[in-house]
Design a protein around this motif. Structure first.
Motif, PDB file in Angstrom:
ATOM      1  N   GLY A  13     117.772  47.393 -29.226  1.00 47.68           N
ATOM      2  CA  GLY A  13     116.536  47.431 -30.043  1.00 47.68           C
ATOM      3  C   GLY A  13     115.742  48.702 -29.771  1.00 47.68           C
ATOM      4  O   GLY A  13     115.935  49.386 -28.764  1.00 47.68           O
ATOM      5  N   LEU A  14     114.825  49.011 -30.679  1.00 47.48           N
ATOM      6  CA  LEU A  14     114.102  50.291 -30.594  1.00 47.48           C
ATOM      7  C   LEU A  14     112.832  50.204 -29.746  1.00 47.48           C
ATOM      8  O   LEU A  14     112.291  51.237 -29.334  1.00 47.48           O
ATOM      9  N   GLY A  15     112.322  49.005 -29.510  1.00 47.57           N
ATOM     10  CA  GLY A  15     111.144  48.850 -28.651  1.00 47.57           C
ATOM     11  C   GLY A  15     109.892  49.494 -29.206  1.00 47.57           C
ATOM     12  O   GLY A  15     109.114  50.112 -28.468  1.00 47.57           O
ATOM     13  N   THR A  16     109.671  49.338 -30.507  1.00 42.66           N
ATOM     14  CA  THR A  16     108.536  50.038 -31.144  1.00 42.66           C
ATOM     15  C   THR A  16     107.172  49.533 -30.657  1.00 42.66           C
ATOM     16  O   THR A  16     106.202  50.277 -30.708  1.00 42.66           O
ATOM     17  N   ARG A  17     107.131  48.288 -30.165  1.00 43.33           N
ATOM     18  CA  ARG A  17     105.826  47.765 -29.722  1.00 43.33           C
ATOM     19  C   ARG A  17     105.334  48.439 -28.446  1.00 43.33           C
ATOM     20  O   ARG A  17     104.172  48.338 -28.109  1.00 43.33           O
ATOM     21  N   MET A  18     106.227  49.100 -27.741  1.00 45.32           N
ATOM     22  CA  MET A  18     105.821  49.732 -26.481  1.00 45.32           C
ATOM     23  C   MET A  18     105.771  51.253 -26.590  1.00 45.32           C
ATOM     24  O   MET A  18     105.763  51.957 -25.583  1.00 45.32           O
ATOM     25  N   PRO A  26     114.139  53.686 -22.403  1.00 43.41           N
ATOM     26  CA  PRO A  26     114.366  52.357 -23.000  1.00 43.41           C
ATOM     27  C   PRO A  26     113.382  51.346 -22.409  1.00 43.41           C
ATOM     28  O   PRO A  26     113.085  51.408 -21.217  1.00 43.41           O
ATOM     29  N   LYS A  27     112.895  50.418 -23.224  1.00 42.24           N
ATOM     30  CA  LYS A  27     111.891  49.483 -22.698  1.00 42.24           C
ATOM     31  C   LYS A  27     112.466  48.644 -21.560  1.00 42.24           C
ATOM     32  O   LYS A  27     111.739  48.205 -20.674  1.00 42.24           O
ATOM     33  N   GLU A  28     113.783  48.456 -21.565  1.00 41.17           N
ATOM     34  CA  GLU A  28     114.424  47.668 -20.506  1.00 41.17           C
ATOM     35  C   GLU A  28     114.317  48.347 -19.145  1.00 41.17           C
ATOM     36  O   GLU A  28     114.548  47.736 -18.113  1.00 41.17           O
ATOM     37  N   ARG A 104     128.457  49.998 -27.523  1.00 37.12           N
ATOM     38  CA  ARG A 104     127.304  50.383 -28.339  1.00 37.12           C
ATOM     39  C   ARG A 104     127.240  49.648 -29.672  1.00 37.12           C
ATOM     40  O   ARG A 104     128.261  49.491 -30.335  1.00 37.12           O
ATOM     41  N   GLN A 105     126.042  49.259 -30.011  1.00 36.18           N
ATOM     42  CA  GLN A 105     125.767  48.839 -31.384  1.00 36.18           C
ATOM     43  C   GLN A 105     125.353  50.131 -32.092  1.00 36.18           C
ATOM     44  O   GLN A 105     124.330  50.729 -31.741  1.00 36.18           O
ATOM     45  N   GLN A 106     126.168  50.563 -33.049  1.00 34.71           N
ATOM     46  CA  GLN A 106     125.943  51.920 -33.566  1.00 34.71           C
ATOM     47  C   GLN A 106     124.719  52.044 -34.464  1.00 34.71           C
ATOM     48  O   GLN A 106     124.189  53.130 -34.657  1.00 34.71           O
ATOM     49  N   ARG A 109     121.224  46.704 -36.491  1.00 35.61           N
ATOM     50  CA  ARG A 109     121.284  45.865 -37.707  1.00 35.61           C
ATOM     51  C   ARG A 109     120.827  44.442 -37.443  1.00 35.61           C
ATOM     52  O   ARG A 109     121.023  43.565 -38.269  1.00 35.61           O
ATOM     53  N   GLY A 110     120.273  44.218 -36.261  1.00 36.81           N
ATOM     54  CA  GLY A 110     119.746  42.886 -35.950  1.00 36.81           C
ATOM     55  C   GLY A 110     120.410  42.300 -34.714  1.00 36.81           C
ATOM     56  O   GLY A 110     121.482  42.752 -34.288  1.00 36.81           O
ATOM     57  N   LEU A 111     119.742  41.296 -34.138  1.00 33.95           N
ATOM     58  CA  LEU A 111     120.235  40.679 -32.903  1.00 33.95           C
ATOM     59  C   LEU A 111     121.617  40.040 -33.099  1.00 33.95           C
ATOM     60  O   LEU A 111     122.489  40.140 -32.235  1.00 33.95           O
TER      61      LEU A 111
END
Ligand code: UTP
Length: 290
Positions: A13-18, A26-28, A104-106, A109-111
């Motif tokens: 995921g892109l982590g836009t909220r952070m 990466p937010k992780e 990698r998820q290239q 496109r969703g969880l």
């Protein structure tokens, strides 16, 4: 003993909220006290008895791979400086060779799509999924609690908790059936419903034990809410084909993908550490907490 040998960590995921913290990092990898969030997730899976840790990453996330590697220069420096405690901790925290797997998820496109990317690694056995943002502090690891239920029922299990009515549109919401103690039969699932359409206030939290049949639906690449391939839709396709339960788990969950949730996690985890608890309480008092 757990029957769940493999755990998938979708971290693409892109982590836009952070943002802007997550422009590069990466937010992780954001730290909660002194460990990156991802490490809490891996430790939870390991304590639950998992043997293989499968990370679904994306562009800009290779630092996660580095984190679980053996940084030999660092090990050597600690050895030379005789920093034994730090060295022992680092050695303990480094997964044995071959235990962590990255793919990698290239495209994000969703969880559901991220989980599908693990299909050749999971193959034909039940597996766990941990959403790393959801940090759970508990006596028994939440993944172990789910694995226990799976061992009893043989079906899929998700962690659930009650959320305020106005928050149903942030979660997958359970249509509940028969209740038995902490377990509830899942009759249906709705992704992010408006409060007026929500079948309950029972939200699915980021811990799952799923059977490989979930890949049948995910392989169709059907998009759902928000135009994304939703794990919720694939899980719903399992209902009626196998036992499917929600577990009101023991523990406290912090949403580290959200600013306040992240800050609360830091306060809670620091307060539960012997060497930090008193100092943390001092800080909180200074900022007005009672
Ligand atoms: P979120 O809904 O939290 O999205 O994803 P996000 O992009 O990570 O964060 P925000 O909302 O923009 O701040 C839930 C989980 O699913 C993973 C995320 O990494 C997170 O763990 N995910 C989501 C993927 O791996 N791939 C996707 O395409 C979407």
């Amino acid at each position: 003993m757990t029957a769940v040998r493999k755990v998938v960590f979708p971290v693409a995921g892109l982590g836009t909220r952070m943002l802007p913290a997550t422009r590069v990092l990466p937010k992780e990898m954001l730290p909660v006290v002194d460990k990156p969030i991802i490490q809490y997730a891996l430790e939870e899976a390991a304590e639950a008895g998992a043997e293989q840790f499968i990370f679904i990453t994306g562009r800009g996330k290779s630092i996660i791979e580095d984190h679980f590697d053996r940084a030999f220069e660092l090990f050597q420096t600690l050895e030379e400086k005789q920093k034994r405690t730090a060295l022992e901790q680092l050695t303990y925290d480094t997964p044995a060779p071959g235990k962590v797997i990255f793919t990698r998820q290239q495209e994000p496109r969703g969880l559901g799509h991220a989980v599908w990317c693990a299909r050749h690694l999971v193959r034909d056995e039940p597996f766990g999924v941990i959403l790393v943002d959801d940090l759970i502090q508990s006596e028994r690891p939440c993944m172990a609690q789910l694995a226990d239920v799976h061992a009893r029922t043989g079906g899929s299990v998700v962690a659930v908790m009650e959320v305020p009515e106005e928050q149903t549109s942030r979660y997958g919401i359970v249509n509940p059936g028969r209740r038995d103690g902490d377990l509830v039969e899942v009759r249906g699932l709705v992704e992010k419903p408006d409060p007026s359409d929500a079948p309950s206030r029972l939200a699915v939290i980021g811990r799952y034990v799923l059977t490989p049949q979930v890949f049948d639906h995910l392989s169709r690449h059907q998009t759902g809410a928000g135009g994304e391939i939703q794990l919720t839709d694939a899980m719903e396709s399992l209902i009626g084909r196998q036992p499917f339960h929600g577990l009101s788990f023991e523990g406290r969950r912090f949403d580290c993908g959200d600013k306040l949730g992240y800050l609360e996690a830091i306060v809670a985890l620091a307060s539960s550490r012997d060497e930090l608890a008193e100092g943390m309480q001092d800080i909180l008092r200074r900022y007005g907490a009672r």
